[in-house]
Design a protein around this motif. Structure first.
Motif: not given
Lengths: 797, 158
Positions: A585-613
């Protein structure tokens, strides 16, 4: 035209709510039809003060279409309670205010013209109104008293028998001894005696209410023109009709303006809800305008004497204020709070005022109850202070701007503790004045004055600064001042599986553009397209709880709750993203509608997270629940303190007494601005209402009969389009230090700053005649008389 | 009694009581609730509609007087939908010419009539014309701006 992008805080998107209003598809209470609906009309007292004898409705009951007729005795027999007061103040002796009963329909006695006496229900509005005329009421008319000064005199008529002196509360704030010392040391004392005129708020939509009862479910529904449906549900359900909260739904749909007038629990709401259950039929009541004049709560109505102590350089040493405040015949929901807690704590204005003492006599009279009207207490405080400062400047021969600058709190002195409870967190009064002076072209005024003089006209320039306490309210402080409930706000952010958002919020939108401003906040915070966000308010079946909209609180308190709820959504989203992306959790940052793993290009869009929820297969359910919906409650730690400097410029035609507003310039500090277009609209509208008080509007009672003389738009002068020049408004914001977004609120600024600015301009114009004060409203009749009398007096010298 | 009239260009026959006001016919009988009632003294203009192309306060006219005529309400200015807004509706939207929306239908109908008579009104002319329409929210500032912008858009549309 479709705007499907993120809209930032600070932008001015056009309003989401406009489409339904410009196409005539609004849904106001008067527009609602329910199956089998019948119509109600109130018989109202034609007398200001009378004992109520027998009510004979026999003939009326036999008239065509009449379904039922109810009186106060019927409600009393059915255990219907009185209308409660939301704020209980205490007098200087420590005793609680006098709080006489306020039955929804009078019994025993009527206490103002318009007091309800009976309620007729019929198949049509016309039939209900016709039946009113056939009801015979025995009145024993009593002498009436309408003015605050007269009501306190020995031998005055007694509005409530158990309160022989008509005094609801003898209240005070401040340090009398310190003020006494300041006056003893003063080089100059300026004094003033003034009236703050009674106003009738007149939102363009008259009040209306529909009650309905469903026998099958035991559910009561009330549609009402209210600024705070949840509070109506609580007050009416708990204290008046004894309906459990889960069986009572209150809906305030589109509401056509409020300005305070619709932030009270009114008798008519309770009566239609009660009658609907009695009859098993939906009961609709729509107020006629002239009926509104005698049943909507009024505003202001003060008589004040005030003195300002100054040293020889014009520095303020102390302020002493004695006010008599009219409450009318009964206490309205917030009535006693307005001329006390929302008045005296603002008397320091934007100045260093070392000592203040204010005493307020809160008085019953045979008039319509008085309560909050846009600004509520704060325009009255500003008017006293800013008029007094001008009087002092004139008497001491000091420039009116210079005397203010000499006493203003410099921006670096904030936070600033006043001697009257409140601590201002931020502000820049000098900056506001500097900017306003330039925008108003104060330098060019003398030239314009001479030009007016050449045409035989008087021209005047008036300045008013102001500060207000808004964002009602920090609950702990409000509680210590007598609030009978905390004044937090709640908001829920419901993220749908597609990432679209519905916000459920406890404030109420009746012109302020909340559907737009709140959507901007969500769009900005969550990166969700503006078009994908809907704001829902005004229905207790949808929104869990809320205190509603008044006191410039919607953005300050509701917006803060929304901001906090958005933070919670982001946190929940980060948890889901951590699970999806197999990261901490501590490595996940939220910016400009995207959740990403800090320092990587691994990310999920807000809409993807909403669906996954909403469609998870493998959540660790002990630590992560499905769903993406969060609620927050926000309770401010302090009031917010918008402030500013307003210049009004008027020209007076001595032949007719007509005052023409030539220029108006306002520079206001409203904190962070979410939508500049909407803020400017709020300021322009507020200024117009304040100008209305200063130049046109006056609720006038006949002193002997207690009749309201200004009881229609024919007699009560509403401001019109041709009464105004283009209004110049400009922001000069400092950031509020304690609200989540730095906002301060803007709904009441215009109404608070403008009456004093306009009257100061009128007095300035008339200064060649030796005039130092003019009471509001500065009507042609009043001004013509002042000019004529002053010229006669000058000629006689 | 039975009357025949066109409402928003649709011909209808309707039975009305002789005492029924035009605004009551529109709102209560026909559910054109875009036309509002804001007063009882013909002061506020919230009920303003067009009768035979000219603005009239529908609280001052009996429904039977509309027999044989043509009434246009705010609902008739456009078909619902943002893309089809009348230029004046669009101008009110673009210029924040409304807040609570209650006076808006009357303001729109009044403004459209004004521009029909005077295609390029000055600010003073707009303010003077709107003297019969009350607004409590806007201070009229953005309404005046909207009407001037709407007039320009109506000229362009011709």
């Amino acid at each position: 035209m479709k705007m499907s992008k993120v809209v930032a805080i600070g932008a001015s998107p056009k309003r989401k709510e406009d489409l339904r209003f410009v196409t005539g598809r609004g849904n106001y209470v008067a527009d609602i039809k329910r199956p089998g609906m019948v119509f109600g009309a109130f018989l109202r007292s034609p007398h200001a003060h009378a004992l109520l004898g027998a009510i004979d409705a026999t003939a009326a009951r036999a008239m065509p279409g009449v379904v039922a007729i109810y009186t106060g005795e019927d409600l009393k027999a059915d255990n219907v309670g009185g209308l409660p007061v939301g704020w209980g103040i205490h007098g200087k002796d420590g005793n609680p205010m006098k709080e006489p009963p306020h039955p929804p329909i009078a019994h025993g006695k009527v206490r103002h013209v318009g007091d309800a006496v009976a309620f007729v229900v019929a198949q049509s509005v016309e039939q209900a109104r016709s039946a009113l005329e056939a009801i015979e009421v025995q009145y024993e008319v009593l002498p009436a008293v309408v003015g605050v000064v007269e009501a306190l005199q020995a031998g005055a008529p007694t509005v409530h028998d158990e309160i022989p002196d008509n005094l609801c509360c003898d209240w005070e704030l401040g340090d009398a001894a310190a003020v006494e010392a300041a006056f003893t040391a003063a080089a100059h004392v300026a004094s003033i005696e003034l009236v703050n005129n009674r106003l009738i708020g007149n939102p363009m939509e008259p009040r209306a209410a529909i009650g309905e009862y469903d026998f099958a479910t035991g559910q009561h529904t009330l549609w009402t023109t209210s600024q705070f449906p949840h509070v109506v549900r609580f007050l009416m359900g708990e204290f008046v009709l004894h309906i459990p909260q889960h069986k009572l739904r209150v809906v305030a749909p589109d509401v056509g303006g409020g300005f305070g007038v619709k932030q009270f629990h009114y008798a008519e709401e309770a009566v239609v809800t009660w009658a609907a259950a009695k009859l098993g039929l939906p009961v609709k009541w729509v107020c006629e305008r002239s009926e509104g004049f005698i049943s909507d709560a009024h505003g202001r109505d003060h008589f004040t004497e005030a003195e300002l102590a100054l040293d020889e350089s014009g520095k303020f040493l102390g302020l002493r204020v004695r006010t008599l405040a009219n409450m009318g015949g009964y206490l309205s929901t917030f009535g006693p709070n307005i001329p006390t807690n929302l008045y005296a704590p603002l008397l320091s204005g934007v100045y260093r005022m070392p000592a203040i003492h204010c005493s307020v006599n809160v008085v019953f009279t045979n008039t319509v109850p008085v309560d909050a009207y846009r600004g509520a207490g704060r325009p009255e405080a500003t008017f006293v202070l800013e008029r007094l400062v001008d009087v002092a400047a004139i008497e001491m021969g000091i420039d009116k701007r210079a005397i203010r600058r000499r006493n203003m709190i410099p921006t670096e002195a904030y936070p600033y503790q006043t001697p009257v409870i409140v601590e201002y967190d931020s502000g820049d009064p000098l900056g506001c004045l500097d900017r306003a002076e330039k925008l108003a072209d104060v330098e060019g005024f003398e030239q314009r004055r001479l030009e007016s003089a050449r045409r035989g006209r008087y021209r005047g320039l008036g300045l008013s600064t102001y500060v207000e306490a808004c964002g009602l309210a920090p609950s702990r402080l409000a509680g210590s001042l007598g609030a009978r409930g905390g004044l937090y706000e709640s908001a829920t952010v419901r993220v749908h599986p597609t990432g679209a958002v519905t916000v459920l919020i406890g404030t109420h939108n009746h012109g302020q553009g909340h559907e737009t401003t709140f959507a901007q906040i969500v769009s900005d915070r969550l990166g969700v397209p503006f078009e994908d966000i809907d704001i829902v308010c005004g229905d207790t079946a949808k929104v869990q709880f809320g205190m509603g909209t008044y006191g410039s609180r919607s953005l300050v308190v509701g917006g803060a709750a929304l901001s906090k709820a958005a933070d919670k959504v982001i946190l929940k989203g980060r948890k889901i993203a951590a699970h999806q992306l197999e990261a901490d959790l501590g490595d996940i940052v939220f910016h400009a509608g995207e959740f990403s793993v800090a320092g990587t290009d691994r990310k999920k869009k807000f809409t993807e997270i909403a669906g996954a929820a909403y469609v998870p297969f493998d959540y660790p359910l002990e630590t992560l629940e499905p769903g993406l919906e969060e609620q927050s409650f926000y309770d401010p730690v302090n009031f917010t303190y918008p402030g500013g400097a307003h210049f009004a410029e008027v020209e007076i035609d001595p032949d007719t007494g007509t005052v023409t507003l030539e220029r108006y310039t306002a520079v206001d500090d409203v904190g962070t601005i979410i939508n500049p277009m909407i803020v400017e609209g709020q300021l322009q509208g507020g200024i117009a209402q304040g100008v209305g008080q200063a130049l046109f509007e006056h609720g006038v009672y006949d002193e002997s009969s207690g009749q309201l003389l200004s009881g229609s738009f024919m007699d009560y002068c509403m401001p019109r389009a041709d009464n105004f020049p283009s209004i110049v408004v400009a922001p000069h914001s400092t950031t509020c230090t304690h609200t989540p977004m730095g906002v301060k609120g803007c709904g009441e600024c215009g109404t608070i700053g403008s009456p004093a600015a306009v009257i100061n301009a009128v007095v300035d114009a008339l200064q060649p005649l030796g005039i130092t004060h003019v009471d509001m409203p500065a009507t042609p009749n009043r001004i013509w008389n002042i000019i004529r009398n002053s010229r006669a007096a000058l000629a006689a010298e | 009694m039975e009357i025949n009239l066109a409402i928003n260009k649709h011909p209808i026959s309707v039975s009305v009581d002789p005492a029924t006001l035009l605004v009551e016919l529109l709102r209560e009988q026909l559910s054109f609730t875009g036309t509002h009632v804001g007063c009882d003294t013909s002061q506020c203009g919230a009920c303003l509609v067009h009768f035979n192309g000219e603005s009239v306060k529908s609280c001052t006219m009996l429904a039977v007087s509309a027999d044989g005529g043509s009434v246009m309400t705010v609902e008739g200015l456009s078909v619902a939908g943002r893309a089809n807004l009348h230029p004046m509706q669009q101008a009110f939207h673009e210029n924040h010419g409304l807040q609570c929306g209650f006076c808006t239908p009357g303001m729109l109908m009044s403004a459209v009539d004004l521009v029909g008579r005077n295609p390029d009104p000055t600010e003073t002319e707009v303010r003077g014309w709107l003297e019969g329409n009350l607004c409590r929210c806007t201070g009229y500032h953005n309404i005046v701006k909207s009407v001037i912008a709407g007039a320009a858009a109506m000229r362009d549309a011709k």
